[in-house]
Design a protein around this motif. Structure first.
Motif, short mmCIF file in Angstrom:
data_model
loop_
_atom_site.label_atom_id
_atom_site.label_comp_id
_atom_site.label_asym_id
_atom_site.label_seq_id
_atom_site.Cartn_x
_atom_site.Cartn_y
_atom_site.Cartn_z
N PHE A 1 -72.47 -9.80 104.21
CA PHE A 1 -72.85 -9.68 105.62
C PHE A 1 -73.63 -10.90 106.13
CE2 PHE A 1 -72.66 -4.95 104.65
CZ PHE A 1 -71.44 -4.78 105.28
N SER A 2 -74.06 -11.78 105.22
CA SER A 2 -74.80 -12.98 105.61
C SER A 2 -73.98 -14.24 105.34
CB SER A 2 -76.12 -13.06 104.83
OG SER A 2 -76.89 -11.92 104.98
N ARG A 3 -72.70 -14.10 105.09
CA ARG A 3 -71.88 -15.19 104.59
C ARG A 3 -71.85 -16.40 105.54
NH1 ARG A 3 -68.92 -11.04 106.37
NH2 ARG A 3 -67.14 -11.37 107.77
N ASP A 4 -72.05 -16.19 106.85
CA ASP A 4 -72.02 -17.32 107.79
C ASP A 4 -73.30 -18.16 107.71
OD1 ASP A 4 -73.15 -14.94 108.71
OD2 ASP A 4 -73.01 -15.54 110.81
N PHE A 5 -74.33 -17.65 107.02
CA PHE A 5 -75.57 -18.41 106.85
C PHE A 5 -75.77 -18.88 105.41
CE2 PHE A 5 -76.49 -16.14 110.75
CZ PHE A 5 -77.20 -17.07 111.50
N LEU A 6 -74.92 -18.42 104.50
CA LEU A 6 -75.09 -18.72 103.08
C LEU A 6 -74.19 -19.87 102.64
CD1 LEU A 6 -75.28 -15.22 101.33
CD2 LEU A 6 -77.02 -16.99 101.28
N ASP A 7 -74.76 -20.79 101.89
CA ASP A 7 -74.00 -21.86 101.27
C ASP A 7 -73.77 -21.46 99.80
OD1 ASP A 7 -72.91 -24.13 100.19
OD2 ASP A 7 -74.45 -25.50 100.94
N PHE A 8 -72.67 -20.75 99.57
CA PHE A 8 -72.42 -20.18 98.24
C PHE A 8 -72.27 -21.27 97.17
CE2 PHE A 8 -71.10 -16.67 100.98
CZ PHE A 8 -71.71 -15.61 100.35
N THR A 9 -71.69 -22.40 97.54
CA THR A 9 -71.51 -23.48 96.57
C THR A 9 -72.85 -24.00 96.07
OG1 THR A 9 -69.46 -24.16 97.67
CG2 THR A 9 -70.49 -25.76 96.20
N SER A 10 -73.77 -24.20 96.99
CA SER A 10 -75.10 -24.68 96.63
C SER A 10 -75.85 -23.66 95.76
CB SER A 10 -75.91 -24.97 97.90
OG SER A 10 -77.23 -25.33 97.59
N VAL A 11 -75.73 -22.37 96.13
CA VAL A 11 -76.39 -21.31 95.35
C VAL A 11 -75.83 -21.27 93.93
CG1 VAL A 11 -76.74 -18.82 95.14
CG2 VAL A 11 -76.92 -19.91 97.37
N PHE A 12 -74.51 -21.37 93.82
CA PHE A 12 -73.86 -21.31 92.51
C PHE A 12 -74.28 -22.49 91.63
CE2 PHE A 12 -70.23 -22.24 89.67
CZ PHE A 12 -70.16 -21.03 89.00
N LYS A 13 -74.33 -23.69 92.20
CA LYS A 13 -74.73 -24.87 91.43
C LYS A 13 -76.17 -24.73 90.92
CE LYS A 13 -71.67 -28.30 93.60
NZ LYS A 13 -71.61 -29.50 94.48
N SER A 14 -77.05 -24.26 91.78
CA SER A 14 -78.45 -24.07 91.37
C SER A 14 -78.56 -23.03 90.28
CB SER A 14 -79.30 -23.65 92.58
OG SER A 14 -79.37 -24.69 93.54
N ALA A 15 -77.82 -21.92 90.44
CA ALA A 15 -77.87 -20.83 89.45
C ALA A 15 -77.39 -21.31 88.08
CB ALA A 15 -77.03 -19.65 89.93
N ILE A 16 -76.29 -22.08 88.05
CA ILE A 16 -75.76 -22.60 86.79
C ILE A 16 -76.77 -23.53 86.12
CG2 ILE A 16 -74.03 -24.14 85.78
CD1 ILE A 16 -72.94 -21.39 86.33
#
Length: 450
Positions: A374-389
């Protein structure tokens, strides 16, 4: 540690069960006023007259609810067994303490210093009282009184700050019930949240033969919540600011602050989760004492919540609430609560506290998935994934480092060496890969110093 040794698992379990039941009454009394009020104050902070009006209207509404809830709770007590009756009478203090709490007002104004100073002082006093007077199973009621009495005094102390921020409002101008529908919209997710935070304790009490399982669950959850509080502290202080930025259409700054928050949460929560799993076998027997070995597997499961709840708070309270997507927030939390209850019904009769822990993790995970959607238009999933890894790799290097450290005897020295070596290995790896979060932090420190 002192309480676990004085009251044992059974005493802690009784306190956990009765407190969970009392929280249902507090839930109704709160009616979502705290969250709604914080956001309203944040939005009206530059309009003192309107802000004061809203504050007094919400206070009067809560006063009416307080009288009703205490009346119903007193009737409820009459139907309990004698030993539980005494505990529930003591817990009336808990109801009063929660319903006179106006910390939401200062949070809306981003006045956190006064809250922090007050909390530190009150908590120090309560710890001293517990160490002095809670020494055996017979001190259970006194323990409950100290815990909730200190909260009551702390919440009362906040009121002295009010004259600095509000002005008098004529009683005749108050329209108490105009906020009712809005409060209820924030009340819905609060119901769901309270259900999956407390229904597990209630159900453990129903299905298990003694209070011991509740004692295990309570202590594991307390340790987990201490860690979660560190991670979610950023969300508490940034939610009012995020609401202010969005209202003033500062979307670029809004997204920048959120990205920084997510990186901060991952930077802290991942090593805390992995590190706690690594030291739990040694830490729990030393920290809680004999009779709490059942906490060890619970703690390993609960550790996952440090990451999941941290991200939940960020997405839910820094995006969905400030941008008024309350409907989506509500739907997500309700789905999580229903899943939690369903899994509890399946697992608690067989696994008791372990089943409740698994249900909590699954519920929070599904909420995170829905929040993110529901927040996908404000979330940068690529950036979050890179940080998490990146932080997960650093965390596993830390885990391996800790695993190689062993002494002949389990002691606090062993735990301390593991913690220090784990932290060092985590930071050294991030420095070697030139993690931008650490380097930016160091740069800011050096810049401010000079």
């Amino acid at each position: 540690p002192h309480v676990s040794r004085a009251l044992h698992a059974e005493g802690v379990g009784i306190f956990s069960f009765t407190t969970a039941v009392t929280s249902y009454f507090i839930l109704v009394g709160n009616l979502g006023i705290a969250t709604y009020g914080q956001l309203q104050i944040a939005r009206l902070r530059d309009k003192k007259r309107e802000m004061s009006q809203v504050f007094f209207e919400l206070i009067f509404l809560r006063g009416i609810l307080l009288i009703c809830i205490i009346t119903v709770f007193t009737i409820f007590i009459q139907f309990q067994t004698n030993n539980l009756q005494i505990m529930y009478y003591v817990l009336i203090v808990q109801i009063i303490a929660n319903l006179i709490d106006i910390s939401w007002f200062l949070q809306g104004l981003e006045e956190f210093k006064s809250i922090v100073l007050r909390n530190i002082l009150i908590k120090i006093i309560s710890v001293i009282l517990i160490l002095l007077f809670v020494n055996n199973k017979g001190d259970l009621y006194l323990y409950a009184l100290i815990m909730n009495g200190s909260t009551l005094l702390g919440n009362l102390s906040i009121w002295v700050y009010l004259p600095n921020f509000i002005e008098k409002v004529p009683i005749a101008s108050l329209n108490i019930f105009r906020h009712l529908s809005s409060c209820i919209s924030y009340f819905i997710p609060t119901i769901a949240t309270t259900l999956y935070l407390t229904i597990d304790k209630t159900m453990i009490g129903w299905f298990s033969a003694s209070s011991v399982e509740n004692g295990y669950y309570e202590q594991a959850q307390k340790i987990e919540q201490m860690a979660v509080t560190v991670v979610t502290s950023l969300t508490v202080v940034t939610m009012p600011r995020m609401a202010f930025l969005f209202k003033n259409n500062q979307i670029a700054m809004f997204k920048k602050r959120f990205d920084t928050s997510i990186q901060f949460i991952l930077f802290l929560s991942i090593p805390m989760c992995i590190g706690l799993i690594a030291i739990t076998d040694d830490f729990i027997p030393l920290f809680l004492g004999k009779g709490f070995e059942g906490v060890i597997p619970l703690m390993k499961i609960f550790s996952l919540l440090i990451i999941i709840v941290g991200l939940n708070n960020a997405v839910g309270k820094q995006i969905l609430m400030p941008i008024s997507r309350q409907k989506f927030y509500n739907v997500s939390v309700i789905v999580g609560a229903l899943l939690n209850i369903l899994v509890n019904l399946i697992l608690i009769p067989k696994l008791y506290s372990l089943g409740a822990a698994i249900a909590s993790v699954l519920a929070e995970l599904i909420i995170l998935i829905l929040f993110s959607y529901f927040s996908r238009d404000f979330l940068d999933f690529t950036s979050v994934f890179k940080s998490a890894i990146k932080y997960t790799i650093a965390g596993f290097i830390m885990f391996i480092t800790i695993s190689f450290i062993n002494f002949d005897v389990v002691s606090w020295s062993l735990v301390l060496v593991k913690i220090v070596c784990g932290i060092l290995s985590y930071f050294i790896f991030l420095l070697l890969i030139k993690d931008d979060f650490i380097f930016n932090g160091l740069r800011n420190l050096i810049f401010k110093k000079h």
